[in-house]
Scaffold this motif. Structure first.
Motif, mmCIF file in Angstrom:
data_model
loop_
_atom_site.group_PDB
_atom_site.id
_atom_site.type_symbol
_atom_site.label_atom_id
_atom_site.label_comp_id
_atom_site.label_asym_id
_atom_site.label_seq_id
_atom_site.Cartn_x
_atom_site.Cartn_y
_atom_site.Cartn_z
ATOM 1 N N LEU A 261 5.202 10.713 -4.054
ATOM 2 C CA LEU A 261 4.079 10.633 -3.130
ATOM 3 C C LEU A 261 2.979 9.698 -3.618
ATOM 4 O O LEU A 261 2.243 9.118 -2.808
ATOM 5 C CB LEU A 261 3.506 12.033 -2.896
ATOM 6 C CG LEU A 261 4.432 12.999 -2.157
ATOM 7 C CD1 LEU A 261 3.948 14.433 -2.308
ATOM 8 C CD2 LEU A 261 4.529 12.622 -0.675
ATOM 9 N N TYR A 262 2.853 9.584 -4.918
ATOM 10 C CA TYR A 262 1.861 8.704 -5.536
ATOM 11 C C TYR A 262 2.598 7.782 -6.511
ATOM 12 O O TYR A 262 2.509 7.939 -7.732
ATOM 13 C CB TYR A 262 0.803 9.510 -6.290
ATOM 14 C CG TYR A 262 0.022 10.515 -5.469
ATOM 15 C CD1 TYR A 262 -1.169 10.154 -4.843
ATOM 16 C CD2 TYR A 262 0.457 11.837 -5.343
ATOM 17 C CE1 TYR A 262 -1.910 11.081 -4.113
ATOM 18 C CE2 TYR A 262 -0.281 12.768 -4.606
ATOM 19 C CZ TYR A 262 -1.449 12.377 -4.001
ATOM 20 O OH TYR A 262 -2.183 13.302 -3.283
ATOM 21 N N SER B 32 -2.334 4.195 -6.540
ATOM 22 C CA SER B 32 -1.945 5.610 -6.500
ATOM 23 C C SER B 32 -2.829 6.445 -7.407
ATOM 24 O O SER B 32 -3.165 7.589 -7.078
ATOM 25 C CB SER B 32 -0.481 5.763 -6.906
ATOM 26 O OG SER B 32 0.383 5.222 -5.936
ATOM 27 N N LEU C 120 -4.804 9.602 -6.121
ATOM 28 C CA LEU C 120 -4.563 10.919 -6.702
ATOM 29 C C LEU C 120 -5.833 11.485 -7.327
ATOM 30 O O LEU C 120 -6.151 12.670 -7.165
ATOM 31 C CB LEU C 120 -3.447 10.842 -7.740
ATOM 32 C CG LEU C 120 -3.069 12.141 -8.449
ATOM 33 C CD1 LEU C 120 -2.680 13.223 -7.458
ATOM 34 C CD2 LEU C 120 -1.933 11.890 -9.446
ATOM 35 N N ASN D 198 -1.000 10.974 5.534
ATOM 36 C CA ASN D 198 -1.110 11.519 4.182
ATOM 37 C C ASN D 198 -0.901 13.018 4.092
ATOM 38 O O ASN D 198 -1.038 13.593 2.999
ATOM 39 C CB ASN D 198 -2.469 11.166 3.575
ATOM 40 C CG ASN D 198 -2.588 9.693 3.249
ATOM 41 O OD1 ASN D 198 -1.596 9.048 2.898
ATOM 42 N ND2 ASN D 198 -3.787 9.147 3.364
ATOM 43 N N ARG E 239 1.103 14.409 1.145
ATOM 44 C CA ARG E 239 0.403 14.458 -0.141
ATOM 45 C C ARG E 239 -0.353 15.766 -0.287
ATOM 46 O O ARG E 239 -0.298 16.438 -1.330
ATOM 47 C CB ARG E 239 -0.588 13.289 -0.262
ATOM 48 C CG ARG E 239 0.056 11.947 -0.380
ATOM 49 C CD ARG E 239 -0.860 10.824 -0.825
ATOM 50 N NE ARG E 239 -2.280 10.916 -0.596
ATOM 51 C CZ ARG E 239 -3.065 9.866 -0.447
ATOM 52 N NH1 ARG E 239 -2.556 8.639 -0.433
ATOM 53 N NH2 ARG E 239 -4.372 10.008 -0.288
#
Length: 540
Positions: free
Chosen positions: A380-381, A392, A396, A523, A526
């Motif tokens: 995801l990142y 990322s 994050l 998103n 995430r």
């Protein structure tokens, strides 16, 4: 991530960003006391304010209005009590004292009359011709991690919105140990068996005061919007969840932060254990001894090594249940919500602790942070290149700091709140500083939208504001003004902003910056991951 670490992250990240902004002593003071100022009559007596001009509009300004009794002596760590009435005319031309705080944030500039436990004051800006009108009202709560901030800060100045026909109010509320200490002894003496959350109770009391008195200033008690940034935004999410503010607000604005997700408050029992540890640390063997201690002694002890940070808890009264449960059940205020976060709430360097932004260093940090969930986090990142690590890592860092909690609030309110939600993404970086020592930003940092939203760029002389900055400010402020007036940010001349709703695998979201437009935010995976990856003790 534990609740303690979440709150520590809120304060540290905010303080780190604030220190970098170089805002010290940048705001000019307003004029001193003015003779024969405008008068209003409130429940406790007559107030004399000031006349002011903003953007060619005449205003009346009333500062330092007591909305509750001084929370000192036997009233320390008690719910706010009504302010005493006075005889004659009370001058309301100077900001009241700011609440006790340690001065942790370099971007906070105060116009307050010193610092004191006697700090429960609010300030009102209203159009000069508002008498007898029923204008919309904004009640704004400052940020600062629940350990700093003040209603006198020039970035929160209400003149800009008042010039647009909005009665604007800023509120002081208790902070740090004075605002959030919980102890079994405090719960025992409470008729509600609650402890902590005194700062939030202050906010609820101020909101009640505004509801009961704002008509005297030309405001409509049935058209109150509450708003705030960071801890102020968290406060708005808490007020929406609290039965104590039910029926007092019509709309809400949240700028970066909520008491949900990774910033969900701990239980009363956990907060009481923290309070007992603090009492032991300062050598107090009873509540009476704690109340007898000088405020400065208690404040200094808050900064000692090993002392946990104070913040909201699920006290059973202001918050009868965890906010997550309240929102999931649809028991929060069903009001329109304008909410969002900024493009650079965090920064990859904070996540990497100043290590080089290499894929290996990034993977090591992510694996340490997420353990068994690290592979999913890296999907995801992603961080396969230096550029990906920077992008990322910044995402994050910002998500884990405050953007995740903001998304959680937006998503729950959208699902259960029975009212429109308008979701924004602010991207305008601050320009270079006027002295050339600070380059232009690469993204919109935490708290960076405040001056834009409230129309206060001109007062901040640190930065060399450009025509683009002023244009972005006009757009964001006009969105805010329209929402405060109608519950919908859309107005003539503004790019259309649809309410958050499913679209092409994501949700409609408004990017506000140099090229304001609607896009599809995808998103959610995430944030769903972050919700699952939190350890059990961080869940409500």
């Amino acid at each position: 991530m534990s609740q303690l670490r979440s709150r520590r992250g809120l304060r540290r990240a905010t303080a780190a960003l604030a220190a970098a902004l170089l805002l010290a002593s940048a705001w000019p003071a307003l004029a001193g006391d003015a003779p024969a100022g405008p008068e209003v009559h409130v429940a406790t007596g007559t107030l004399e304010g000031l006349r002011e001009d903003a953007h060619g509009v005449g205003l009346r300004v009333f500062r330092g209005i007591p909305y509750a009794a001084a929370p000192t002596g036997r009233l320390r760590w008690r719910a706010p009590q009504p302010a005493a009435a006075w005889q004659g005319v009370r001058k309301a031309q100077r900001f009241g004292p700011r609440c006790m705080q340690r001065g942790l944030f370099g971007d906070m500039v105060f116009r307050s009359d010193g610092m004191s436990e006697d700090c429960l004051y609010l300030n009102v800006w209203t159009p000069a011709q508002a008498s007898g009108a029923k204008l919309p009202v904004l009640v704004y709560f400052y940020g600062g991690g629940f350990v700093g901030g003040d209603g006198s800060e020039p970035r929160y100045d209400g003149a800009g919105l008042a010039a647009k026909g909005i009665v604007t109010v800023t509120v002081n509320y208790r902070l740090d140990v004075f605002g959030f200490l919980a102890l079994p002894a405090l719960a025992d003496e409470s008729p509600h068996h609650a402890a902590g959350n005194y700062g939030l109770l202050d906010q609820a009391a101020a909101l009640r005061w505004v509801h009961d008195n704002i008509a005297a200033f030309g405001g409509d008690p049935g058209a109150i919007t509450i708003g705030g940034e960071s801890a102020g935004s968290m406060s708005v999410s808490a007020l929406m969840a609290s039965p104590l503010s039910r029926g007092l607000l019509r709309r809400a604005i949240g700028e970066s932060g909520a008491v949900l997700g990774n910033l969900a408050p701990p239980s009363l029992a956990a907060a009481e254990k923290q309070g007992e540890a603090f009492a032991k640390h300062v050598g107090a063997h009873s509540l009476a001894q704690l109340r007898a201690m000088p405020a400065a002694t208690l404040l200094e002890a808050c900064g000692d090594k090993g002392v946990a940070e104070f913040g909201p808890d699920v006290d059973g009264w202001f918050l009868p249940r965890p906010p997550e449960a309240i929102y999931q059940a649809g028991e929060q205020a069903h009001v329109p919500l304008l909410v969002g976060s900024n493009s650079q709430e965090g920064y990859y360097a904070y996540l990497l602790q100043d290590a080089a932004p290499t894929p290996d260093a990034y993977r090591a940090v992510v694996r340490k942070q997420f353990g068994a969930h690290a592979d999913e986090a890296l999907r995801l990142y992603p961080g396969a290149t230096g550029a990906e690590v920077k992008a990322s890592g910044t995402a994050l860092s910002g998500d884990m700091f405050i953007a995740f909690s903001t998304w959680r609030w937006m998503d729950l309110q959208r699902r259960t709140g029975d009212a429109p939600v308008y979701y924004y993404y602010f991207t305008q970086p601050r320009p270079a500083s006027r002295d050339g020592r600070q380059p232009a930003g690469t993204g919109a940092v935490h708290s960076g939208e405040i001056e834009y939203a409230l129309g206060n760029l001109a007062g901040n002389r640190v930065y060399a504001w450009t025509d683009e900055d002023r244009a972005v400010s006009a757009t964001l402020q006009d969105y805010f003004a329209a929402f405060i007036k109608t519950g919908d940010p859309n107005a003539a001349g503004l790019p259309h902003w649809p309410a958050a709703a499913p679209a092409d695998g994501g949700l409609w979201r408004q990017e506000i910056g140099p090229h304001t437009h609607t896009f599809v935010d995808r998103n959610a995976p995430r944030y769903g991951f972050l919700q699952r990856a939190l350890p059990p003790e961080a869940q409500p």
